[in-house]
Design a protein around this motif. Structure first.
Motif, short mmCIF file in Angstrom:
data_model
loop_
_atom_site.label_atom_id
_atom_site.label_comp_id
_atom_site.label_asym_id
_atom_site.label_seq_id
_atom_site.Cartn_x
_atom_site.Cartn_y
_atom_site.Cartn_z
N PRO A 328 129.95 80.49 -24.65
CA PRO A 328 128.78 80.01 -25.38
C PRO A 328 129.09 78.72 -26.14
N LEU A 329 128.06 77.94 -26.38
CA LEU A 329 128.23 76.68 -27.09
C LEU A 329 128.35 76.93 -28.59
N ASP A 330 129.23 76.15 -29.25
CA ASP A 330 129.21 76.11 -30.71
C ASP A 330 129.06 74.65 -31.11
N ASP A 331 129.17 74.36 -32.41
CA ASP A 331 128.90 72.99 -32.86
C ASP A 331 129.81 71.97 -32.20
N GLY A 332 131.12 72.28 -32.26
CA GLY A 332 132.09 71.36 -31.68
C GLY A 332 131.84 71.15 -30.19
N VAL A 368 138.25 73.78 -24.69
CA VAL A 368 137.42 73.47 -23.54
C VAL A 368 137.76 72.05 -23.11
N PHE A 369 138.03 71.89 -21.83
CA PHE A 369 138.45 70.61 -21.32
C PHE A 369 137.39 70.10 -20.34
N VAL A 370 136.99 68.84 -20.53
CA VAL A 370 136.03 68.24 -19.60
C VAL A 370 136.61 66.93 -19.11
N SER A 371 136.57 66.71 -17.81
CA SER A 371 136.98 65.40 -17.31
C SER A 371 135.86 64.82 -16.47
N VAL A 372 135.63 63.53 -16.66
CA VAL A 372 134.62 62.82 -15.87
C VAL A 372 135.34 61.67 -15.19
N ARG A 373 135.22 61.64 -13.87
CA ARG A 373 136.03 60.69 -13.15
C ARG A 373 135.19 59.94 -12.14
N ILE A 396 134.54 58.54 -28.05
CA ILE A 396 135.76 58.78 -28.81
C ILE A 396 135.45 59.22 -30.24
N GLY A 397 134.57 58.43 -30.89
CA GLY A 397 134.23 58.73 -32.29
C GLY A 397 133.64 60.11 -32.43
N ARG A 398 132.73 60.43 -31.55
CA ARG A 398 132.05 61.72 -31.64
C ARG A 398 133.04 62.87 -31.49
N MET A 399 133.96 62.74 -30.56
CA MET A 399 134.94 63.79 -30.35
C MET A 399 135.84 63.94 -31.57
N GLU A 400 136.29 62.79 -32.11
CA GLU A 400 137.23 62.88 -33.23
C GLU A 400 136.58 63.41 -34.49
N ARG A 401 135.34 63.03 -34.71
CA ARG A 401 134.62 63.55 -35.89
C ARG A 401 134.52 65.06 -35.85
N ASN A 402 134.48 65.62 -34.65
CA ASN A 402 134.31 67.07 -34.52
C ASN A 402 135.63 67.78 -34.24
N GLY A 403 136.73 67.05 -34.44
CA GLY A 403 138.02 67.71 -34.32
C GLY A 403 138.55 67.82 -32.91
N GLY A 404 138.01 67.01 -32.01
CA GLY A 404 138.51 67.04 -30.64
C GLY A 404 139.23 65.74 -30.31
N THR A 405 139.64 65.62 -29.08
CA THR A 405 140.28 64.37 -28.67
C THR A 405 139.62 63.86 -27.40
N LEU A 420 138.13 64.93 -22.16
CA LEU A 420 137.67 65.39 -23.47
C LEU A 420 138.21 66.80 -23.72
N THR A 421 138.84 66.98 -24.86
CA THR A 421 139.34 68.31 -25.19
C THR A 421 138.80 68.72 -26.56
#
Lengths: 429, 241
Positions: A328-332, A368-373, A396-405, A420-421
């Motif tokens: 299920p989806l959460d905020d991050g 959760v790992f997502v790759s777009v190629r 990048i910014g959006r991921m980092e603000r939410n604690g991801g990379t 995206l992780t």
């Protein structure tokens, strides 16, 4: 089978048709069904039956006749009191009906029957000879009731598709019924004083039974096979009609549009892809068909597929999506999904000419790992003017603000890959 | 296209189609849609450029078994959905040909189906790989030669299915060797699922293409032999259309 989609219990029944009630019944549901039909309190009908039973067992005969001839239905008077079925959402998201456990009423009914029988036996003044046959007869009656009642249960379970009850229990019930009837019949024989001939009678009876089975067996087997085959065909035909009804319209519609837009290759491609996606979703989606498109996606898998479909429609570039696992989806994760969507848009816009864009999402224990190629010309983040904030901010910014990379890199043989992780909020199995 | 050592490069769209072909594969097409057979034939059947020769076609299970037995092709392109029992039935009846010591017949599933149990079904039936019908002609030719060499062909989607099916479960495996993927195999599968070609995977993991191939073949073997019931349960759970 049409009954499989039985209406909820509280839907008003079509009037003027007598059914036995399968809800809240004590024995065969005759009294309840009759009460519902006549608009009387069920207790009155039951009392009348009991009263008639006192009249030389007329009530029992009448009850048996009703049981035999009146089909089993759903509902009856007062059935809204306790819903017989509740829906429960299973782990895989599908809903199923769950049968309520048998209530105290049935036990009370059994006790009541025993008491009434005792009173009846005690009261009735029969000649000593006939009176002796009472107990065996009652035994036979109880056995027959047990087996009939079970047949009803089996039928009801089939309608409701809730027939997950233990088979052994059913077998035990049938066996108990047979034993009761057997005991009753044997009792009658014994009382008739033909006990000494019992062995030979049983042998003869067995011989006759075997003979009948030999003669009629093949026909019976054939008949049941034919019947079940016919039912299967009917179910198939119905399924096919349902698929056809859905596919027919949308495909014909799309084909018309394609004929009209034949000169615009991109539009034809877009239409064809959209139709393909629709068909696939309909034919191969594991659970439920015809889910509403407008519904918000609730899981990572749905969200990725939805975004990919939208990007595909908008930019006319095919996106191949592979999803492993789901959660299920959460905020991050929602933020990650938005970043993934941006990445898909970029890939479709700038790298789409190199072939299909590959989207891969994997749900792991903690992340959760997502790759777009894409297989486009590739691009260098540093060479992008500082005023173009699309990638830096929205991915990048959006991921980092939410604690991801987020990681962007050029693939050696051409193309760009965005990885995206994101950590999952909590582990949900 | 492919090189002479049976180590075909994957999916080089830039490779010119007129490149001289050093090898040859006899292929039977099994698909119940005549239009599709014609299309594939047109795309890969130009023997002088692709090296693929279509020696037979079949539209249902009985026909397929007859044609395959009669022509003994190297590779069969097999549709999953076929009248008469489907691709699985063809595989079952051709099992002796697959196991033949000399010149075994190899099967490559080629399907439009997205359903996991269809795909896993034919793979477990003995097919050496699975590709979708959207595959380009060049990639298909490449896959045919790879299967001819006895290698496995995994499309991104199949890799995804396999990762899903072998996902770690709480249940202890029946056979440790078969019921689990090694770390390396998982990595390779992940990269395939992300759309990487074998050559790119080799570069990424600093291993040779041959090693990538052996990992993929090991996964295929596990998929075909693994007897853990999760595989079946997993497919059954997704059967409810």
């Amino acid at each position: 089978m049409p009954e499989a989609a039985a209406p909820p219990v509280d839907v008003p029944r079509p009037p003027r048709k007598l059914y036995r009630s399968s809800d809240g019944r004590w024995l065969g549901g005759v009294a309840r069904g009759l009460a519902g039909h006549l608009g009387l309190p069920v207790i009155w009908v039951r009392l009348v039956f009991v009263g008639l039973f006192m009249a030389d067992g007329l009530g029992a005969l009448l009850y048996a006749a009703f049981w035999f001839f009146v089909p089993l239905g759903v509902g009856g008077v007062g059935s809204e009191r306790t819903p017989a079925f509740t829906t429960e959402t299973a782990q895989d998201g599908r809903r199923r009906l769950v049968a309520r456990k048998p209530d105290k009423g049935q036990i009370v009914a059994l006790l009541l029957m025993v008491v009434v029988s005792m009173v009846f036996v005690g009261n009735v003044n029969l000649a000593g000879n006939a009176k002796a046959y009472l107990w065996p007869t009652l035994l036979v009656g109880a056995g027959v009731a047990l087996v009939w009642r079970q047949a009803d249960n089996a039928r009801r379970a089939r309608w409701m598709e809730a027939g997950r009850r233990k088979r052994t229990l059913n077998l035990a019930r049938a066996a108990a019924g047979v034993v009761l009837v057997g005991a009753g019949v044997t009792g009658i024989f014994v009382l008739q004083g033909s006990a000494e001939h019992l062995g030979s009678i049983l042998q003869a009876a067995l011989a006759v039974l075997v003979g009948i089975a030999l003669l009629a067996g093949p026909y019976l087997v054939r008949m049941t096979q034919d019947l079940s085959e016919e039912r299967l065909m009917r179910i198939r035909a119905q399924e096919r009609a349902e698929v056809a009804a859905h596919v027919h319209d949308s495909v014909l519609h799309t084909l018309t549009l394609i004929q009209r837009n034949a000169e615009s290759a991109s539009e034809v491609r877009r239409l064809a892809r959209a139709q393909e996606r629709d068909l696939r979703a309909w034919l191969y989606r594991p659970e439920g068909n015809g889910k509403d498109e407008a519904e918000e996606p609730g899981t990572v898998g749905e969200a990725v597929k939805r975004s990919a479909a939208e990007v595909e429609d908008k930019h006319g570039v095919p996106l191949e999506v592979v999803v492993v696992g789901d959660c299920p989806l959460d905020d991050g994760l929602s933020a990650q999904m938005q970043a993934a969507r941006e990445a898909m848009v970029n890939a479709a816009k700038y790298g789409g000419e190199g072939g299909a864009v590959q989207v891969y999402a994997e749900v792991e224990e903690e992340t959760v790992f997502v790759s777009v190629r894409d297989r486009g010309p590739g691009f260098d983040l540093d060479s992008i003017p500082a005023d173009r904030m699309g990638v830096r901010e929205s991915i990048i910014g959006r991921m980092e603000r939410n604690g991801g990379t987020a990681r962007l890199r050029a693939v050696p043989d051409g193309g760009t890959e965005v990885e995206l992780t994101m950590k999952r909020a909590e582990k949900t199995p | 296209m492919s090189d002479e050592q049976g180590k075909p490069d994957a999916t080089e769209a830039s490779a010119p189609e007129t490149e001289p072909v050093g090898r040859h594969a006899r292929v039977v097409l099994v698909d119940d849609h005549r239009m599709f057979r014609t299309g594939v034939q047109a795309e890969i059947g130009r023997t002088e450029t692709t090296g693929v020769e279509v020696v037979g076609e079949a539209a249902d299970v009985d026909q397929a078994v007859t044609v395959i037995t009669a022509t003994r092709p190297e590779v069969v392109l097999l549709d999953v959905h076929l009248p008469g029992g489907g691709g699985v039935e063809v595989l079952r009846r051709c099992a002796p040909l697959m196991a033949a010591a000399d010149n075994p017949v190899r099967f490559l599933a080629l399907s439009v189906s997205d359903a996991a149990e269809d795909v896993i079904g034919v793979i477990r039936g003995g097919a050496r790989g699975y590709v979708t019908k959207t595959i380009t002609g060049t990639d298909l030719v490449d896959s045919i030669f790879r299967v001819q060499d006895g290698d496995a062909v995994f499309s991104p989607r199949l890799a995804g299915f396999v990762l899903d099916a072998f996902a770690s479960t709480d249940a202890p495996p029946v056979d440790e060797d078969l019921d689990r993927l090694t770390q390396r195999e998982r990595e390779v599968l992940r990269l395939i699922a992300r759309g990487y070609a074998y050559k790119e995977i080799a570069k990424q993991l600093f291993i040779s293409v041959k090693t990538v191939e052996s990992h993929v073949s090991a996964v295929l073997r596990k998929l075909q032999l693994s007897n853990r019931h999760e595989l079946t349960r997993w497919a059954t759970a997704r059967r409810l259309v």
